[in-house]
Design an enzyme around this catalytic site. Structure first.
Site, PDB file in Angstrom:
ATOM      1  N   GLY A 128     -13.515 -12.131  52.689  1.00  0.00           N
ATOM      2  CA  GLY A 128     -14.003 -13.509  52.638  1.00  0.00           C
ATOM      3  C   GLY A 128     -15.361 -13.583  51.947  1.00  0.00           C
ATOM      4  O   GLY A 128     -16.200 -12.698  52.126  1.00  0.00           O
ATOM      5  N   ALA A 133     -28.773  -7.949  42.304  1.00  0.00           N
ATOM      6  CA  ALA A 133     -29.650  -6.826  42.621  1.00  0.00           C
ATOM      7  C   ALA A 133     -29.037  -5.496  42.178  1.00  0.00           C
ATOM      8  O   ALA A 133     -29.742  -4.617  41.676  1.00  0.00           O
ATOM      9  CB  ALA A 133     -29.952  -6.805  44.115  1.00  0.00           C
ATOM     10  N   ARG A 156      -6.917 -10.805  48.171  1.00  0.00           N
ATOM     11  CA  ARG A 156      -6.230  -9.867  49.052  1.00  0.00           C
ATOM     12  C   ARG A 156      -5.413  -8.899  48.192  1.00  0.00           C
ATOM     13  O   ARG A 156      -4.931  -9.255  47.120  1.00  0.00           O
ATOM     14  CB  ARG A 156      -5.306 -10.611  50.019  1.00  0.00           C
ATOM     15  CG  ARG A 156      -6.062 -11.504  50.992  1.00  0.00           C
ATOM     16  CD  ARG A 156      -5.110 -12.096  52.027  1.00  0.00           C
ATOM     17  NE  ARG A 156      -5.804 -12.971  52.956  1.00  0.00           N
ATOM     18  CZ  ARG A 156      -6.481 -12.555  54.016  1.00  0.00           C
ATOM     19  NH1 ARG A 156      -6.543 -11.261  54.274  1.00  0.00           N
ATOM     20  NH2 ARG A 156      -7.068 -13.412  54.818  1.00  0.00           N
ATOM     21  N   ASP A 170     -15.431  -5.600  57.245  1.00  0.00           N
ATOM     22  CA  ASP A 170     -14.803  -4.434  57.841  1.00  0.00           C
ATOM     23  C   ASP A 170     -13.657  -3.886  56.999  1.00  0.00           C
ATOM     24  O   ASP A 170     -13.589  -2.681  56.716  1.00  0.00           O
ATOM     25  CB  ASP A 170     -14.307  -4.800  59.244  1.00  0.00           C
ATOM     26  CG  ASP A 170     -13.564  -3.664  59.919  1.00  0.00           C
ATOM     27  OD1 ASP A 170     -12.320  -3.673  59.873  1.00  0.00           O
ATOM     28  OD2 ASP A 170     -14.219  -2.772  60.486  1.00  0.00           O
ATOM     29  N   GLY A 171     -12.743  -4.753  56.581  1.00  0.00           N
ATOM     30  CA  GLY A 171     -11.620  -4.312  55.774  1.00  0.00           C
ATOM     31  C   GLY A 171     -12.057  -3.737  54.441  1.00  0.00           C
ATOM     32  O   GLY A 171     -11.501  -2.736  53.960  1.00  0.00           O
ATOM     33  N   THR A 181     -20.592 -10.625  55.209  1.00  0.00           N
ATOM     34  CA  THR A 181     -19.640 -11.430  55.980  1.00  0.00           C
ATOM     35  C   THR A 181     -20.407 -12.406  56.852  1.00  0.00           C
ATOM     36  O   THR A 181     -21.402 -12.024  57.481  1.00  0.00           O
ATOM     37  CB  THR A 181     -18.726 -10.556  56.856  1.00  0.00           C
ATOM     38  OG1 THR A 181     -18.041 -11.378  57.802  1.00  0.00           O
ATOM     39  CG2 THR A 181     -19.509  -9.500  57.615  1.00  0.00           C
ATOM     40  N   ASP A 229     -19.597 -13.576  59.618  1.00  0.00           N
ATOM     41  CA  ASP A 229     -19.372 -13.359  61.051  1.00  0.00           C
ATOM     42  C   ASP A 229     -20.407 -12.437  61.693  1.00  0.00           C
ATOM     43  O   ASP A 229     -20.496 -12.383  62.923  1.00  0.00           O
ATOM     44  CB  ASP A 229     -17.977 -12.781  61.293  1.00  0.00           C
ATOM     45  CG  ASP A 229     -16.881 -13.794  61.025  1.00  0.00           C
ATOM     46  OD1 ASP A 229     -17.116 -14.992  61.278  1.00  0.00           O
ATOM     47  OD2 ASP A 229     -15.794 -13.389  60.575  1.00  0.00           O
ATOM     48  N   ASP A 277     -20.296  -9.292  62.024  1.00  0.00           N
ATOM     49  CA  ASP A 277     -19.522  -8.470  62.954  1.00  0.00           C
ATOM     50  C   ASP A 277     -19.389  -7.009  62.523  1.00  0.00           C
ATOM     51  O   ASP A 277     -18.443  -6.319  62.913  1.00  0.00           O
ATOM     52  CB  ASP A 277     -18.135  -9.074  63.164  1.00  0.00           C
ATOM     53  CG  ASP A 277     -17.330  -9.169  61.869  1.00  0.00           C
ATOM     54  OD1 ASP A 277     -17.904  -8.943  60.785  1.00  0.00           O
ATOM     55  OD2 ASP A 277     -16.125  -9.471  61.937  1.00  0.00           O
ATOM     56  N   GLY A 284     -15.203 -17.425  63.871  1.00  0.00           N
ATOM     57  CA  GLY A 284     -15.481 -16.280  64.721  1.00  0.00           C
ATOM     58  C   GLY A 284     -14.240 -15.894  65.492  1.00  0.00           C
ATOM     59  O   GLY A 284     -14.149 -16.111  66.692  1.00  0.00           O
ATOM     60  N   ARG A 285     -13.254 -15.320  64.771  1.00  0.00           N
ATOM     61  CA  ARG A 285     -11.997 -14.954  65.427  1.00  0.00           C
ATOM     62  C   ARG A 285     -12.213 -13.830  66.430  1.00  0.00           C
ATOM     63  O   ARG A 285     -11.655 -13.833  67.515  1.00  0.00           O
ATOM     64  CB  ARG A 285     -10.962 -14.540  64.374  1.00  0.00           C
ATOM     65  CG  ARG A 285      -9.566 -14.316  64.940  1.00  0.00           C
ATOM     66  CD  ARG A 285      -8.552 -14.025  63.849  1.00  0.00           C
ATOM     67  NE  ARG A 285      -8.422 -15.132  62.922  1.00  0.00           N
ATOM     68  CZ  ARG A 285      -8.803 -15.095  61.633  1.00  0.00           C
ATOM     69  NH1 ARG A 285      -9.335 -13.999  61.142  1.00  0.00           N
ATOM     70  NH2 ARG A 285      -8.648 -16.138  60.855  1.00  0.00           N
ATOM     71  N   GLY A 287     -29.235 -26.310  71.366  1.00  0.00           N
ATOM     72  CA  GLY A 287     -29.307 -26.762  72.749  1.00  0.00           C
ATOM     73  C   GLY A 287     -27.984 -27.188  73.334  1.00  0.00           C
ATOM     74  O   GLY A 287     -27.919 -28.138  74.125  1.00  0.00           O
ATOM     75  N   ARG A 306     -27.619 -36.513  85.231  1.00  0.00           N
ATOM     76  CA  ARG A 306     -29.069 -36.575  85.059  1.00  0.00           C
ATOM     77  C   ARG A 306     -29.468 -37.487  83.887  1.00  0.00           C
ATOM     78  O   ARG A 306     -30.595 -37.456  83.426  1.00  0.00           O
ATOM     79  CB  ARG A 306     -29.667 -35.176  84.883  1.00  0.00           C
ATOM     80  CG  ARG A 306     -29.216 -34.401  83.663  1.00  0.00           C
ATOM     81  CD  ARG A 306     -29.789 -32.973  83.725  1.00  0.00           C
ATOM     82  NE  ARG A 306     -29.302 -32.124  82.655  1.00  0.00           N
ATOM     83  CZ  ARG A 306     -29.863 -32.017  81.453  1.00  0.00           C
ATOM     84  NH1 ARG A 306     -30.949 -32.723  81.175  1.00  0.00           N
ATOM     85  NH2 ARG A 306     -29.348 -31.218  80.544  1.00  0.00           N
TER      86      ARG A 306
END
Length: 319
Positions: A11, A22, A72, A103-104, A125, A127, A129, A170-171, A185, A211
């Site tokens: 992604g 860079a 892919r 990761d992949g 990524t 995520d 992650d 965020g799977r 908040g 409240r």
């Protein structure tokens, strides 16, 4: 090391272009030829690459997405596909490769190194992650995009007595929901890595209403479940008008923040320096604001976990 290549995979993430820039400019600084591989591992197998000059990466540092594109590639998951990729690299006299992705993508980089080809990974990524690094390229931009969206929803929320469920990406990782929810908040934050009690979520909405608060915000990572379903459960339990917003791919796009531009620039330069030094099987990471090369196996050795102290802080501050 005379000729290197760079590709983006998986992604897209804001800041990938800054990392490409860079890599190219640091490569030229060290006297290297730099090639860009089009459309990730699919383009690598096809030998679809072009030489990148200093000018070819001008005016891209501020752009989202990736100028090298991504795709892919099931063929690359096979041994034959990976061997074909190495042959293409050798055919084009490439001496080292930089892979920008998640990761992949890193598993692909690891496979190429196992076949004897020097490869360095850069974590890109939204995520956040990837284990072994404090932050990944694109995460900061994504959470700022989510925060802006929630701020806009809150403007509407102040005019109506409603509960708002915001579903974010965020799977398998809750960092986006956690950071954005804390920053905005939110009354409740639901992430895959932490157990939650729906009755407690409902009670928080009820308490906020009692409240005098006219609206409640619940931020939900997609890996927890459907925002629409959660919204319906809250509506049935409290008889409160509930609105659900699924942010979707808007979180991936946009101009990268200053943090992501600087992080990507530092990581891209470090990746080239590692190749020049003869390193391989490495990932560029940032730890305590220091950019360094670590063994790429660290990305797989442990499951990434968000900072659960932030999760507890968000619960305290949302009372």
């Amino acid at each position: 090391m005379e000729r290197i290549a760079v590709l983006t995979s998986g992604g897209d993430a804001p800041g990938m272009n800054a990392a490409i820039r860079a890599v190219v400019r640091t490569g030229h600084y060290h006297g290297l030829e730099v090639y860009g591989i089009i459309s990730g591992y699919a383009g690598l197998i096809e030998g679809n690459m072009k030489r990148l000059s200093l000018r070819s990466v001008g005016d891209i540092i501020h752009r989202g997405g990736t100028v090298l594109y991504s795709a892919r590639c099931d063929e690359f998951k096979t041994e034959a596909g990976r061997k074909n990729a190495v042959e293409q690299l050798k055919k084009n006299k490439i001496d080292g490769l930089v892979v920008i992705g998640g990761d992949g993508s890193f598993r692909g980089a690891k496979a190429l190194t196992s076949l004897g080809f020097p490869t360095i990974g850069i974590p890109g990524t939204i995520d956040n992650d990837i284990s072994g690094t404090d932050f990944t390229i694109g995460f900061d931009t994504a959470i700022n995009t989510v925060i802006e969206c929630i701020d806009r929803i809150r403007d509407t929320a102040t005019s109506h007595e409603r509960a708002y469920v915001i579903e974010v990406m965020g799977r398998n990782a809750g960092d986006i929901a956690l950071w954005a929810g804390l920053a905005d908040g939110a009354e409740s934050i639901l992430i895959p890595e932490a157990p939650f009690d729906l009755d407690e979520v409902i009670e928080r909405v009820r308490f906020a209403s009692e409240r005098g608060k006219r609206h409640s915000i619940i931020v939900l990572a997609e890996g927890v479940g459907s925002g629409v379903e959660f919204g319906e459960k809250i509506k049935q339990a409290l008889s409160v008008e509930t609105r659900v917003t699924v942010l979707g791919h808007v979180q991936r796009g946009g101009s990268p923040t200053a943090f992501d531009r600087v992080l990507a620039s530092r990581m891209g330069a470090k990746a080239v320096e590692l190749l020049v030094k003869g390193e391989k099987d490495k990932m560029v990471a940032i730890r305590n604001n220091k950019v360094l090369g670590v063994n790429i196996d660290e990305a797989f050795a442990n499951k990434h976990l968000p900072d659960l102290e932030l999760y507890e802080l968000a619960k305290i501050l949302s009372i």
